[in-house]
Design a protein around this motif. Structure first.
Motif, mmCIF file in Angstrom:
data_model
loop_
_atom_site.group_PDB
_atom_site.id
_atom_site.type_symbol
_atom_site.label_atom_id
_atom_site.label_comp_id
_atom_site.label_asym_id
_atom_site.label_seq_id
_atom_site.Cartn_x
_atom_site.Cartn_y
_atom_site.Cartn_z
ATOM 1 N N THR A 1 -1.849 -9.609 2.001
ATOM 2 C CA THR A 1 -1.055 -9.575 3.230
ATOM 3 C C THR A 1 0.335 -10.143 2.969
ATOM 4 N N GLU A 2 0.386 -11.259 2.266
ATOM 5 C CA GLU A 2 1.677 -11.885 1.951
ATOM 6 C C GLU A 2 2.535 -10.989 1.069
ATOM 7 N N LYS A 3 1.907 -10.374 0.060
ATOM 8 C CA LYS A 3 2.660 -9.466 -0.821
ATOM 9 C C LYS A 3 3.266 -8.310 -0.019
ATOM 10 N N LEU A 4 2.468 -7.739 0.873
ATOM 11 C CA LEU A 4 2.966 -6.638 1.703
ATOM 12 C C LEU A 4 4.123 -7.100 2.582
ATOM 13 N N ASN A 5 3.963 -8.228 3.211
ATOM 14 C CA ASN A 5 4.989 -8.701 4.143
ATOM 15 C C ASN A 5 6.255 -9.206 3.448
ATOM 16 N N ASN A 6 6.169 -9.448 2.147
ATOM 17 C CA ASN A 6 7.345 -9.868 1.382
ATOM 18 C C ASN A 6 8.090 -8.702 0.733
ATOM 19 N N LEU A 7 7.628 -7.483 0.975
ATOM 20 C CA LEU A 7 8.327 -6.313 0.431
ATOM 21 C C LEU A 7 9.731 -6.242 1.025
ATOM 22 N N THR A 8 10.673 -5.774 0.224
ATOM 23 C CA THR A 8 12.057 -5.684 0.698
ATOM 24 C C THR A 8 12.359 -4.340 1.350
ATOM 25 N N LYS A 9 11.480 -3.360 1.160
ATOM 26 C CA LYS A 9 11.678 -2.038 1.762
ATOM 27 C C LYS A 9 10.459 -1.675 2.597
ATOM 28 N N ASP A 10 10.639 -0.667 3.454
ATOM 29 C CA ASP A 10 9.538 -0.131 4.257
ATOM 30 C C ASP A 10 9.056 1.166 3.606
ATOM 31 N N TYR A 11 7.742 1.432 3.755
ATOM 32 C CA TYR A 11 7.134 2.588 3.106
ATOM 33 C C TYR A 11 6.296 3.391 4.092
ATOM 34 N N ILE A 12 6.175 4.682 3.791
ATOM 35 C CA ILE A 12 5.234 5.563 4.485
ATOM 36 C C ILE A 12 4.173 5.950 3.468
ATOM 37 N N TRP A 13 2.913 5.811 3.855
ATOM 38 C CA TRP A 13 1.815 6.306 3.039
ATOM 39 C C TRP A 13 1.363 7.634 3.642
ATOM 40 N N LEU A 14 1.946 8.720 3.154
ATOM 41 C CA LEU A 14 1.588 10.068 3.596
ATOM 42 C C LEU A 14 0.304 10.450 2.860
ATOM 43 N N ILE B 1 0.594 9.615 -0.890
ATOM 44 C CA ILE B 1 1.945 9.828 -1.405
ATOM 45 C C ILE B 1 2.809 8.727 -0.804
ATOM 46 N N ILE B 2 3.329 7.870 -1.668
ATOM 47 C CA ILE B 2 4.093 6.713 -1.194
ATOM 48 C C ILE B 2 5.567 7.074 -1.134
ATOM 49 N N LEU B 3 6.123 7.008 0.071
ATOM 50 C CA LEU B 3 7.518 7.357 0.317
ATOM 51 C C LEU B 3 8.292 6.116 0.721
ATOM 52 N N GLU B 4 9.530 6.033 0.277
ATOM 53 C CA GLU B 4 10.414 5.027 0.844
ATOM 54 C C GLU B 4 10.762 5.521 2.243
ATOM 55 N N LYS B 5 10.550 4.694 3.243
ATOM 56 C CA LYS B 5 10.651 5.150 4.631
ATOM 57 C C LYS B 5 12.055 5.648 4.980
#
Length: 196
Positions: free
Chosen positions: A65-78, A134-138
């Protein structure tokens, strides 16, 4: 490729919409997908039970959870899926739980049979294996990477069995479901978070 991604996003479902669609079709005696068989309907019913259980039991470890919330960008998991797919029934609730604990990830689901152009870009050894994330930069909709159809230990389990027996049949499908049950989604969570 960008047009194919944009079209898929336009046709995508949220997790709740996906679950409602699968449930509605089951109530009508149908499964998702272009082929309709009694077997696919039975798999869909079984998978709905699995997904209901996973929604209640899956827990995301605090470190992830911490790793996800510390990401600097937002992502879409298509994510390419179908309601009858046993692997998808195990993986999609995990994606949803990760989406729930972080505002950095948004899950978008598309049906394989309705998005063939997208599926053709993400074949696994020439087959339409799902789920495929498919991981996209949002912001840019740029494809970062893809993952799937199953976590590495599960992939190896199936590959080793197929190499030995020449087929993927019911005994190994049972072993695969047991593996998912014992793993409790942790391997999938770790693999996905590491990709970001």
């Amino acid at each position: 490729m960008q047009n194919i991604i944009e079209n898929a996003l336009d046709n995508s479902f949220s997790y709740l919409e996906y679950r409602q669609l699968v449930s509605k079709l089951i109530s009508e005696g149908k499964s998702t997908g272009h082929n309709q068989t009694e077997a696919l309907l039975q798999y869909s019913e079984l998978n709905e039970t699995r997904m209901n259980r996973l929604e209640k039991t899956l827990k995301v470890p605090q470190e992830l959870t911490e790793k996800l919330n510390n990401l600097t960008k937002d992502y879409i998991w298509l994510t390419i899926s179908e309601g009858w797919c046993g692997d998808a029934a195990q993986i999609i609730p995990i994606l949803h739980k990760l989406e729930e604990v972080s505002n950095k990830v948004e899950l978008k689901l598309v049906l394989r049979d309705d998005n063939d152009e997208l599926m053709q870009l993400y074949l696994t050894n020439g087959s339409k294996s799902i789920p495929k994330v498919i991981i996209l930069e949002k912001e840019t909709k740029e494809v970062i990477t893809s993952w799937g159809p199953r976590p590495e230990p599960a992939r190896k389990l199936i590959a080793d069995y197929k190499a030995q027996h020449g087929v993927v049949d019911e005994p190994v499908k049972i072993e695969l479901q047991k593996w998912y049950l014992h793993d409790k989604g942790l391997t999938t969570m770790k693999e996905l978070v590491e990709l970001l």
